[in-house]
Design a protein around this motif. Sequence first.
Motif, PDB file in Angstrom:
ATOM      1  N   TYR A 108      18.913 -40.595   9.390  1.00 55.10           N
ATOM      2  CA  TYR A 108      17.642 -39.936   9.091  1.00 55.10           C
ATOM      3  C   TYR A 108      17.705 -38.467   9.507  1.00 55.10           C
ATOM      4  CZ  TYR A 108      12.667 -38.918   8.826  1.00 55.10           C
ATOM      5  OH  TYR A 108      11.453 -38.346   8.506  1.00 55.10           O
ATOM      6  N   LEU A 109      18.295 -38.216  10.672  1.00 53.85           N
ATOM      7  CA  LEU A 109      18.472 -36.841  11.138  1.00 53.85           C
ATOM      8  C   LEU A 109      19.302 -36.032  10.146  1.00 53.85           C
ATOM      9  CD1 LEU A 109      18.636 -34.494  13.238  1.00 53.85           C
ATOM     10  CD2 LEU A 109      20.558 -35.719  14.273  1.00 53.85           C
ATOM     11  N   TRP A 110      20.445 -36.573   9.737  1.00 52.46           N
ATOM     12  CA  TRP A 110      21.384 -35.782   8.945  1.00 52.46           C
ATOM     13  C   TRP A 110      20.989 -35.713   7.463  1.00 52.46           C
ATOM     14  CZ3 TRP A 110      24.629 -32.188  10.099  1.00 52.46           C
ATOM     15  CH2 TRP A 110      25.559 -31.773   9.163  1.00 52.46           C
ATOM     16  N   GLN A 111      20.682 -36.852   6.854  1.00 55.65           N
ATOM     17  CA  GLN A 111      20.455 -36.878   5.416  1.00 55.65           C
ATOM     18  C   GLN A 111      19.025 -36.520   5.021  1.00 55.65           C
ATOM     19  OE1 GLN A 111      22.053 -40.953   4.753  1.00 55.65           O
ATOM     20  NE2 GLN A 111      23.592 -39.952   3.471  1.00 55.65           N
ATOM     21  N   ARG A 117      24.976 -33.766   3.384  1.00 52.70           N
ATOM     22  CA  ARG A 117      25.762 -34.738   2.614  1.00 52.70           C
ATOM     23  C   ARG A 117      26.793 -35.404   3.518  1.00 52.70           C
ATOM     24  NH1 ARG A 117      25.204 -34.403  -2.846  1.00 52.70           N
ATOM     25  NH2 ARG A 117      24.073 -32.613  -3.666  1.00 52.70           N
ATOM     26  N   LEU A 118      27.215 -36.601   3.104  1.00 50.58           N
ATOM     27  CA  LEU A 118      28.259 -37.320   3.815  1.00 50.58           C
ATOM     28  C   LEU A 118      29.350 -37.723   2.850  1.00 50.58           C
ATOM     29  CD1 LEU A 118      26.284 -39.667   6.263  1.00 50.58           C
ATOM     30  CD2 LEU A 118      27.663 -37.675   6.857  1.00 50.58           C
ATOM     31  N   GLN A 126      34.284 -46.816   6.692  1.00 47.78           N
ATOM     32  CA  GLN A 126      34.533 -46.880   8.127  1.00 47.78           C
ATOM     33  C   GLN A 126      34.323 -45.539   8.824  1.00 47.78           C
ATOM     34  OE1 GLN A 126      35.637 -49.842  10.016  1.00 47.78           O
ATOM     35  NE2 GLN A 126      34.597 -50.577   8.173  1.00 47.78           N
ATOM     36  N   TRP A 127      34.479 -44.462   8.070  1.00 48.82           N
ATOM     37  CA  TRP A 127      34.341 -43.120   8.638  1.00 48.82           C
ATOM     38  C   TRP A 127      33.652 -42.245   7.605  1.00 48.82           C
ATOM     39  CZ3 TRP A 127      36.131 -40.626  13.223  1.00 48.82           C
ATOM     40  CH2 TRP A 127      36.036 -39.236  13.216  1.00 48.82           C
ATOM     41  N   ARG A 128      32.582 -41.584   8.004  1.00 50.26           N
ATOM     42  CA  ARG A 128      31.878 -40.659   7.121  1.00 50.26           C
ATOM     43  C   ARG A 128      31.592 -39.375   7.893  1.00 50.26           C
ATOM     44  NH1 ARG A 128      26.723 -43.314   4.753  1.00 50.26           N
ATOM     45  NH2 ARG A 128      27.111 -41.955   2.960  1.00 50.26           N
ATOM     46  N   GLU A 129      31.642 -38.260   7.203  1.00 44.91           N
ATOM     47  CA  GLU A 129      31.438 -36.991   7.877  1.00 44.91           C
ATOM     48  C   GLU A 129      30.795 -35.972   6.947  1.00 44.91           C
ATOM     49  OE1 GLU A 129      35.083 -35.081   9.006  1.00 44.91           O
ATOM     50  OE2 GLU A 129      36.171 -36.076   7.386  1.00 44.91           O
ATOM     51  N   GLY A 130      30.199 -34.963   7.542  1.00 44.45           N
ATOM     52  CA  GLY A 130      29.594 -33.865   6.801  1.00 44.45           C
ATOM     53  C   GLY A 130      29.460 -32.665   7.713  1.00 44.45           C
ATOM     54  N   PHE A 139      26.997 -27.081  12.328  1.00 43.84           N
ATOM     55  CA  PHE A 139      26.899 -28.497  12.680  1.00 43.84           C
ATOM     56  C   PHE A 139      27.943 -29.306  11.917  1.00 43.84           C
ATOM     57  CE2 PHE A 139      22.614 -27.008  13.634  1.00 43.84           C
ATOM     58  CZ  PHE A 139      22.317 -27.673  14.813  1.00 43.84           C
ATOM     59  N   SER A 140      28.561 -30.249  12.619  1.00 46.21           N
ATOM     60  CA  SER A 140      29.375 -31.270  11.962  1.00 46.21           C
ATOM     61  C   SER A 140      28.847 -32.630  12.396  1.00 46.21           C
ATOM     62  CB  SER A 140      30.858 -31.120  12.325  1.00 46.21           C
ATOM     63  OG  SER A 140      31.056 -31.210  13.724  1.00 46.21           O
ATOM     64  N   PHE A 141      28.921 -33.591  11.483  1.00 49.84           N
ATOM     65  CA  PHE A 141      28.347 -34.910  11.728  1.00 49.84           C
ATOM     66  C   PHE A 141      29.388 -35.972  11.402  1.00 49.84           C
ATOM     67  CE2 PHE A 141      26.112 -38.745  10.455  1.00 49.84           C
ATOM     68  CZ  PHE A 141      25.099 -38.862  11.391  1.00 49.84           C
ATOM     69  N   ILE A 142      29.563 -36.940  12.304  1.00 47.42           N
ATOM     70  CA  ILE A 142      30.488 -38.041  12.056  1.00 47.42           C
ATOM     71  C   ILE A 142      29.777 -39.349  12.369  1.00 47.42           C
ATOM     72  CG2 ILE A 142      32.632 -36.745  12.436  1.00 47.42           C
ATOM     73  CD1 ILE A 142      32.718 -37.879  15.271  1.00 47.42           C
TER      74      ILE A 142
END
Length: 440
Positions: A108-111, A117-118, A126-130, A139-142
Motif C-alpha cells: 500500500y505504501l509503495w504502489q 512500480r514493481l 519470490q523477489w520484487r523491486e522498484g 527510494f528503493s523498495f524490495i
Amino acid sequence: MRGTRKRLCSALIVAYGLFSLYAAYTVFLRPRRPAAPRPPHRDRRGPRDHVALGNEEWNPWEGDEKNELVASQQRYEANLKMIKNARSHQEQTRLRVQIWGKAAIGLYLWQHIFEGRLEPANVTAQWREGSQKAGKTYFSFITGPSVVPGYFSVETENVVLVLNGREKAKITYATQWLHYAQTLIQTHKIQHVAAVLLGNEQCSNEWIQPYLKRNGGFVNLLFVTYDYAFVNEEDIFQWPLGVATYRNFPVIEPSWSMLHDPRSYICNFLGTVYKNSSREALMEILKQDGLDKLCWIAAREQWQPQETNESFKNYQDALLQSDLTLCPVGINTECYRIYEACSYGSLPVIEDVMTPGDCGNSSMYHSAPLQLLKTMGAPFIFIKNWKELPALLEKEKKMSLREKIQRRKKLIEWYRNFKAWMRQKFINTLENSFLSSDKG
C-alpha cells in the motif's frame, strides 16, 4: 636649366610625400568592407566555381576555423550543462533510503501512496523491486519471500522496515528483522532505521517500544496503523490501514463511467457478521421495510483471509455499483473497506464508535476513532447507531444523479489528495530526521 631641375626634384618630393600619406591612410586609417559571403560548399568531385576576390583576401581555412569554433563552443556548453546537472543532482538527491517490505501494508505504501512500480509484475514472484526519486531522496523498495535477513544487498545507510505486529507469530517474525537491523547499526553498515508497522487492532503495541530511540533503542521513527495512543507527531505517527493488499486489491484508476454512470444499488455490505456485534443489528435493520433489496448484501458468518476470484470480483462490482458502502465496526473501527470504497467512489458510511482495547485519544488527536481520517477532513458519513440508516437511505433515494456525480468526484479527489499528503509527510519526516541526524 638648374632651376628647371630644382623644380622637378621638388615636384617629385611632393608627389612621393603625397603617395606616402595615401599609403599610410589606406593601410592604417581606411575602414574595411565586410567580407563577401562564401558560396555554399559544393561536392568536392564537382567543378569549382570561380570566386572574384576583388580587394579582399581569401582564406581557404576560414570555414574550418569557424566550424571548429562552433564545435568548441558546443563542447563547452555541453560540459557546462553536464556539470550543472551533476551539481543539481548532487544538491537535490541528498538521501538514499531502502524500504524492506516484509508486510503486505508495504505494498500500500509503495504502489498506492508512492504510485511506484514493481518488477516483475507477478504478485507471486519470490523477489520484487522498484525505485524512484521523491523530494531529496532516492527510494528503493524490495519485497517477496526471498528477502531474508543476511541474504540480500544492503544498498544504503538508511532503511525503512515494513512489519506486521498484528498477532504473536507476526511479532516474533518482526523482531527477527529488528534484531537484524540492530546488528547492521552496531556494525556501522547502516545509520538510520524507521519502521512502518501494521499494528495490533486493539493497539497493543507495547513490544515495539523498547526498540524506539527515545527509549534507548535504535528506531528513529515509527509509523503505525490504528488510533495508537502514543502517536505524538514527533517520532511516532499514525499511518493509514489502506486497502487489503494481502488479497491483491489493485490500484484503481477512476474512469468516466465510474464517475458519471448511475449505479444499481444505494448501498452495499459484503463481509463477516460476528456474533453479538453491531453487524447483527445492521442486518436486522436492513431486513426491515425491504431495505436489503435496495442494497447489495452478502453476509458470511466466518472471516476468510483469502478471496476466491469470484468472490473478489463480486466485491469489486458491489463497490462499483453502489453509491454508499456500509462500514460497521469489526475488531477495530478502521477497516480496509473504507479505503477500497474510496477507490471506487462509493461513499463510506462509518459506524463512528470506539472498539474495545487500548486505542483512543493521543496527545495529538482527540477525535477518536479514525483520528487521522477525521483530521484530514474525510468527506464520509459518520453515524453513531445503525438505527439512523433508514432515514439516511430515504434521503439517498431523493438525490439526483448530478448530485451523486459531484459527490463521487469530491470523494475520489479527496482520496487522491490524502494519499499525496501521506506520501509527502512520509518523505519530509524521513528527510528531516535522517538529514538532521547526519548534521548532528
